[in-house]
Design an enzyme around this catalytic site. Structure first.
Site, PDB file in Angstrom:
ATOM      1  N   CYS A 162       0.790  -1.229   0.000  1.00 11.42           N
ATOM      2  CA  CYS A 162       0.000   0.000   0.000  1.00 11.42           C
ATOM      3  C   CYS A 162       0.825   1.282   0.000  1.00 11.42           C
ATOM      4  O   CYS A 162       0.266   2.374  -0.069  1.00 11.42           O
ATOM      5  CB  CYS A 162      -0.943  -0.016   1.198  1.00 11.42           C
ATOM      6  SG  CYS A 162      -1.860  -1.558   1.321  1.00 11.42           S
ATOM      7  N   HIS A 291      -3.239   7.406   6.446  1.00  7.93           N
ATOM      8  CA  HIS A 291      -3.357   6.138   5.734  1.00  7.93           C
ATOM      9  C   HIS A 291      -4.706   5.502   6.059  1.00  7.93           C
ATOM     10  O   HIS A 291      -5.395   5.018   5.165  1.00  7.93           O
ATOM     11  CB  HIS A 291      -2.206   5.215   6.129  1.00  7.93           C
ATOM     12  CG  HIS A 291      -2.180   3.931   5.381  1.00  7.93           C
ATOM     13  ND1 HIS A 291      -2.100   3.877   4.006  1.00  7.93           N
ATOM     14  CD2 HIS A 291      -2.224   2.637   5.804  1.00  7.93           C
ATOM     15  CE1 HIS A 291      -2.100   2.614   3.611  1.00  7.93           C
ATOM     16  NE2 HIS A 291      -2.177   1.837   4.683  1.00  7.93           N
ATOM     17  N   HIS A 326      -9.883   1.318  -0.125  1.00  7.50           N
ATOM     18  CA  HIS A 326      -8.429   1.196  -0.079  1.00  7.50           C
ATOM     19  C   HIS A 326      -7.979   0.692  -1.444  1.00  7.50           C
ATOM     20  O   HIS A 326      -8.217  -0.461  -1.803  1.00  7.50           O
ATOM     21  CB  HIS A 326      -8.024   0.219   1.018  1.00  7.50           C
ATOM     22  CG  HIS A 326      -6.557   0.237   1.321  1.00  7.50           C
ATOM     23  ND1 HIS A 326      -5.631   0.862   0.514  1.00  7.50           N
ATOM     24  CD2 HIS A 326      -5.841  -0.296   2.353  1.00  7.50           C
ATOM     25  CE1 HIS A 326      -4.433   0.719   1.024  1.00  7.50           C
ATOM     26  NE2 HIS A 326      -4.527   0.019   2.147  1.00  7.50           N
TER      27      HIS A 326
END
Length: 401
Positions: A162, A291, A326
């Site tokens: 990520c 995040h 996400h």
């Protein structure tokens, strides 16, 4: 000190819509693009953020061997906001050999491989027409974009989960600062696939309803897909309102393959490095794009890191993953563009999906977007295996470097 670089052009496509206009409208309205997952034959009880119409996107005939969902998403994203025209103009200024391509992805065109594995013959052989190198291989994304844009400079793909498409900003910056290239396409593309959806389900990390970052009832992530790009150049004679990359920070705490360091050690190191490279103090940051994946452990670790670094100087901070999902390897690039929009528009995005902040985390993410005179914003991207990256953006007139 980090020499600032100009985001000369940028664009983003996600479940919020295609291009900057749709993205900004959704952020202003605090609207989520997440919906009940209807991807392929997936039967999981979860929501995801799909980009509509990708099956109708046609690659140029000369690039037909690159055809897969990931590259169709890349092409669709590159066609927004005049981005390809901006690249063509840069190619005229610098020459094709002086523009690099640095992109992030986590699974590339793995959906194509998933499909052909269902078509194996009795002997287990894959279909003869399957082209792994042009679809599923990680480098395929950079090669596709490089050929599409007729560029000849260095090209690379970063795949660090990520943090992938945040780390490419640092990769490109190093080559620009070294004089190897004059400009670079940076960004990330990750598309929905079965491996990701069922993989996160096996880790018991998928939420049933749209995810709720930093919420007291948060219970997992919502997977999305996105394509986001920026054209990075040296900042010369720049308008005071232009957006600059002013600092980068990377770390690798290697605490665990899929769990963050419980104290957020690597996250804190990445943020500290980004601020230090920009000659910026925590008190000079006006907004943090967290995040914030909405898993219990990730949000807790990031909250610890942010509180430890910023203390009483903590600015407004939110996660936009409740809006976009996400997007994994594309998340860093997508949220970099969201930060650029925030600076350009003077907008603090809401923590979409959050209903009641978890008091144990010590953060108060805004539940609605609001206007504010932003000068510097920090974007966090933390990946599996402790691969962390933070990017500091500022308006040209406010960049300390």
């Amino acid at each position: 000190m980090f020499t600032p670089l100009l985001l000369a052009h940028y664009t983003a496509t996600s479940c919020l819509g295609s291009g900057l206009g749709a993205t900004l409208a959704a952020l202003r309205a605090n609207r989520s693009g997440l919906a009940r997952c209807q991807f392929e034959d997936v039967t999981l009880p979860t929501c995801c953020g799909a980009v509509a119409g990708l099956d109708r996107v046609a690659l140029p005939a000369a690039l037909a061997r690159f055809d897969c969902r990931n590259h169709r998403l890349a092409l669709h994203g590159l066609q927004q906001d005049g981005f390809l025209d901006a690249v063509a103009a840069a190619r005229q200024r610098y020459g094709a050999q002086r523009i690099g391509v640095f992109l992030g992805t986590s699974t590339s065109g793995i959906l194509e491989t998933e499909h052909v594995y269902r078509q194996r013959g009795a002997d287990g052989a894959l279909p003869a027409g399957f082209d792994y190198a042009s679809t599923h291989s990680l480098y395929a994304l950079a090669e596709f974009v490089r050929r599409l844009c007729a560029l000849g400079g260095p090209a690379a793909v970063v795949s660090t989960a990520c943090s992938s498409s945040a780390k490419v900003y640092a990769s490109a910056a190093r080559l620009i600062h070294a004089g190897v290239i004059d400009a670079a396409i940076v960004g990330g593309v990750d598309s929905l696939c079965l491996t990701t959806l069922y993989g996160f389900n096996s880790l018991e990390l998928l939420a049933e309803a749209p995810c709720r970052p930093f919420d007291r009832g948060r219970d997992g992530i919502s997977i999305g897909e996105a394509a986001a790009f920026a054209l990075l150049e040296r900042a010369t004679a720049t308008d005071a309102t232009a957006v600059l990359l002013c600092g980068v920070g990377e770390s690798s705490d290697a605490h665990h393959m899929s769990s963050p360091h419980p104290q957020g050690l690597g996250a804190q190191q990445a943020m500290q490095a980004a601020l230090a490279s920009a000659g910026c103090t925590p008190a000079e940051v006006d907004y943090i794009n967290l995040h914030g994946t909405a898993t219990p452990s990730n949000d807790e670790a990031e909250a610890r890191a942010v509180r430890a670094l910023f203390g009483s100087a903590l600015p407004p901070a939110s996660s936009t993953k409740g809006a976009t999902g996400h997007t994994l390897g594309a998340a860093g690039a997508l949220e970099a563009v969201i930060c650029a929009l925030a600076l350009r528009e003077g907008l603090v995005p809401a923590s979409t999906g959050t209903r009641a902040a978890d008091p144990a985390l010590g953060l108060q993410p805004p539940l609605a977007p609001f206007a504010a005179p932003l000068r510097r914003v920090l974007s966090n991207s933390f990946g599996f295996g402790g691969t962390n990256a933070s990017l500091l953006f500022a308006r040209a007139g406010d960049c300390a470097s």
